[in-house]
Design a protein around this motif. Structure first.
Motif, PDB file in Angstrom:
ATOM      1  N   ILE A  20       0.866  -1.174   0.000  1.00  0.00           N
ATOM      2  CA  ILE A  20       0.000   0.000   0.000  1.00  0.00           C
ATOM      3  C   ILE A  20       0.900   1.221   0.000  1.00  0.00           C
ATOM      4  O   ILE A  20       1.832   1.309   0.805  1.00  0.00           O
ATOM      5  N   THR A  21       0.628   2.120  -0.910  1.00  0.00           N
ATOM      6  CA  THR A  21       1.416   3.342  -0.950  1.00  0.00           C
ATOM      7  C   THR A  21       0.977   4.258   0.187  1.00  0.00           C
ATOM      8  O   THR A  21      -0.182   4.264   0.592  1.00  0.00           O
ATOM      9  N   THR A  22       1.942   5.015   0.683  1.00  0.00           N
ATOM     10  CA  THR A  22       1.643   5.922   1.793  1.00  0.00           C
ATOM     11  C   THR A  22       1.608   7.380   1.347  1.00  0.00           C
ATOM     12  O   THR A  22       1.067   8.220   2.048  1.00  0.00           O
ATOM     13  N   GLY A  23       2.222   7.662   0.208  1.00  0.00           N
ATOM     14  CA  GLY A  23       2.305   9.043  -0.246  1.00  0.00           C
ATOM     15  C   GLY A  23       3.392   9.834   0.460  1.00  0.00           C
ATOM     16  O   GLY A  23       3.604  11.003   0.162  1.00  0.00           O
ATOM     17  N   SER A  24       4.098   9.212   1.377  1.00  0.00           N
ATOM     18  CA  SER A  24       5.107   9.933   2.159  1.00  0.00           C
ATOM     19  C   SER A  24       6.489   9.932   1.502  1.00  0.00           C
ATOM     20  O   SER A  24       7.405  10.554   2.030  1.00  0.00           O
ATOM     21  N   CYS A  25       6.622   9.273   0.347  1.00  0.00           N
ATOM     22  CA  CYS A  25       7.931   9.185  -0.308  1.00  0.00           C
ATOM     23  C   CYS A  25       8.036  10.077  -1.535  1.00  0.00           C
ATOM     24  O   CYS A  25       8.935   9.925  -2.353  1.00  0.00           O
ATOM     25  N   GLY A  26       7.089  10.979  -1.673  1.00  0.00           N
ATOM     26  CA  GLY A  26       7.179  12.018  -2.687  1.00  0.00           C
ATOM     27  C   GLY A  26       7.080  11.566  -4.127  1.00  0.00           C
ATOM     28  O   GLY A  26       6.421  10.580  -4.454  1.00  0.00           O
ATOM     29  N   GLU A  27       7.773  12.293  -4.979  1.00  0.00           N
ATOM     30  CA  GLU A  27       7.682  12.108  -6.420  1.00  0.00           C
ATOM     31  C   GLU A  27       8.160  10.732  -6.868  1.00  0.00           C
ATOM     32  O   GLU A  27       7.585  10.140  -7.789  1.00  0.00           O
ATOM     33  N   GLU A  28       9.190  10.180  -6.222  1.00  0.00           N
ATOM     34  CA  GLU A  28       9.672   8.845  -6.609  1.00  0.00           C
ATOM     35  C   GLU A  28       8.588   7.793  -6.398  1.00  0.00           C
ATOM     36  O   GLU A  28       8.386   6.924  -7.252  1.00  0.00           O
ATOM     37  N   GLU A  29       7.896   7.875  -5.298  1.00  0.00           N
ATOM     38  CA  GLU A  29       6.819   6.932  -5.030  1.00  0.00           C
ATOM     39  C   GLU A  29       5.698   7.096  -6.046  1.00  0.00           C
ATOM     40  O   GLU A  29       5.232   6.119  -6.631  1.00  0.00           O
ATOM     41  N   ARG A  30       5.279   8.315  -6.277  1.00  0.00           N
ATOM     42  CA  ARG A  30       4.180   8.571  -7.204  1.00  0.00           C
ATOM     43  C   ARG A  30       4.517   8.054  -8.607  1.00  0.00           C
ATOM     44  O   ARG A  30       3.729   7.350  -9.226  1.00  0.00           O
ATOM     45  N   LYS A  31       5.716   8.372  -9.080  1.00  0.00           N
ATOM     46  CA  LYS A  31       6.129   7.944 -10.413  1.00  0.00           C
ATOM     47  C   LYS A  31       6.273   6.429 -10.495  1.00  0.00           C
ATOM     48  O   LYS A  31       5.881   5.809 -11.489  1.00  0.00           O
ATOM     49  N   ALA A  32       6.841   5.820  -9.475  1.00  0.00           N
ATOM     50  CA  ALA A  32       7.024   4.367  -9.477  1.00  0.00           C
ATOM     51  C   ALA A  32       5.678   3.654  -9.544  1.00  0.00           C
ATOM     52  O   ALA A  32       5.483   2.743 -10.354  1.00  0.00           O
ATOM     53  N   VAL A  33       4.745   4.092  -8.717  1.00  0.00           N
ATOM     54  CA  VAL A  33       3.420   3.457  -8.691  1.00  0.00           C
ATOM     55  C   VAL A  33       2.718   3.624 -10.036  1.00  0.00           C
ATOM     56  O   VAL A  33       2.142   2.672 -10.575  1.00  0.00           O
ATOM     57  N   LEU A  34       2.792   4.797 -10.605  1.00  0.00           N
ATOM     58  CA  LEU A  34       2.165   5.057 -11.897  1.00  0.00           C
ATOM     59  C   LEU A  34       2.789   4.203 -12.998  1.00  0.00           C
ATOM     60  O   LEU A  34       2.072   3.556 -13.777  1.00  0.00           O
TER      61      LEU A  34
END
Length: 173
Positions: free
Chosen positions: A50-64
């Protein structure tokens, strides 16, 4: 009869083009999970996070990018939640991967997901959760459910870097 401590199920992830066919995940939940509950499964490690959104742009881009590349149907997430809920309802402790900000940094490469690194992070996190489940007091039979390439005990040389099977088998022989 052999009372295994670890049973790993691998699937080929369903894609949008096969969405009209019942997924392996759905069939596992309806047909296999109840049998595992009956035969003493204590933990279910699912290859998801589950993504937390706390890891910023890297998390958002990786999930996408992972979502776009895997092309899974929308109902896959619902089926996954159903599997985890039924596991818990059956007295089986559900476990998911814990992806930290450092993991997102490892899997990202110049703004794009490096899938070799993603598969290695996935292997590492599966192994962490499986070991924790196997070492948990009261643990009986640990079940892993996820991608087919991670759980092979004797993977091909090409897939060996992504498989937790050899390490888990050696540690709990």
């Amino acid at each position: 009869a052999s009372r295994p401590r670890m049973v790993a199920f691998g699937e080929y992830h369903q894609q949008k083009k096969t969405a009209k066919i019942p997924s392996a995940l759905k069939r596992f939940t309806s047909d296999i999970l109840p049998v595992l509950v009956t035969h003493g499964a204590s933990d279910l490690v699912a290859e998801t996070w589950i993504t937390t959104g706390s890891c910023g742009e890297e998390e958002r881009k990786a999930v996408l990018q992972v979502s776009e590349s895997t092309r899974r149907p929308a109902q896959t997430e619902d089926e996954l939640v159903t599997m985890l809920r039924r596991s818990k309802d059956g007295g089986v402790q559900p476990r998911i991967l814990q992806i930290a900000c450092k993991d997102y940094r490892v899997m990202m490469n110049g703004g794009d997901v490096n899938f070799d690194r993603l598969l290695r992070v996935t292997r590492d996190q599966l192994e962490v959760q499986i070991r924790a489940a196997l070492d948990r007091p009261g643990s009986q039979m640990v079940v892993s459910y996820g991608g087919a390439l991670h759980n092979d005990r004797e993977p091909t040389s090409e897939l060996a870097p992504y498989a937790f099977g050899p390490a888990i088998a050696a540690a709990h022989a």
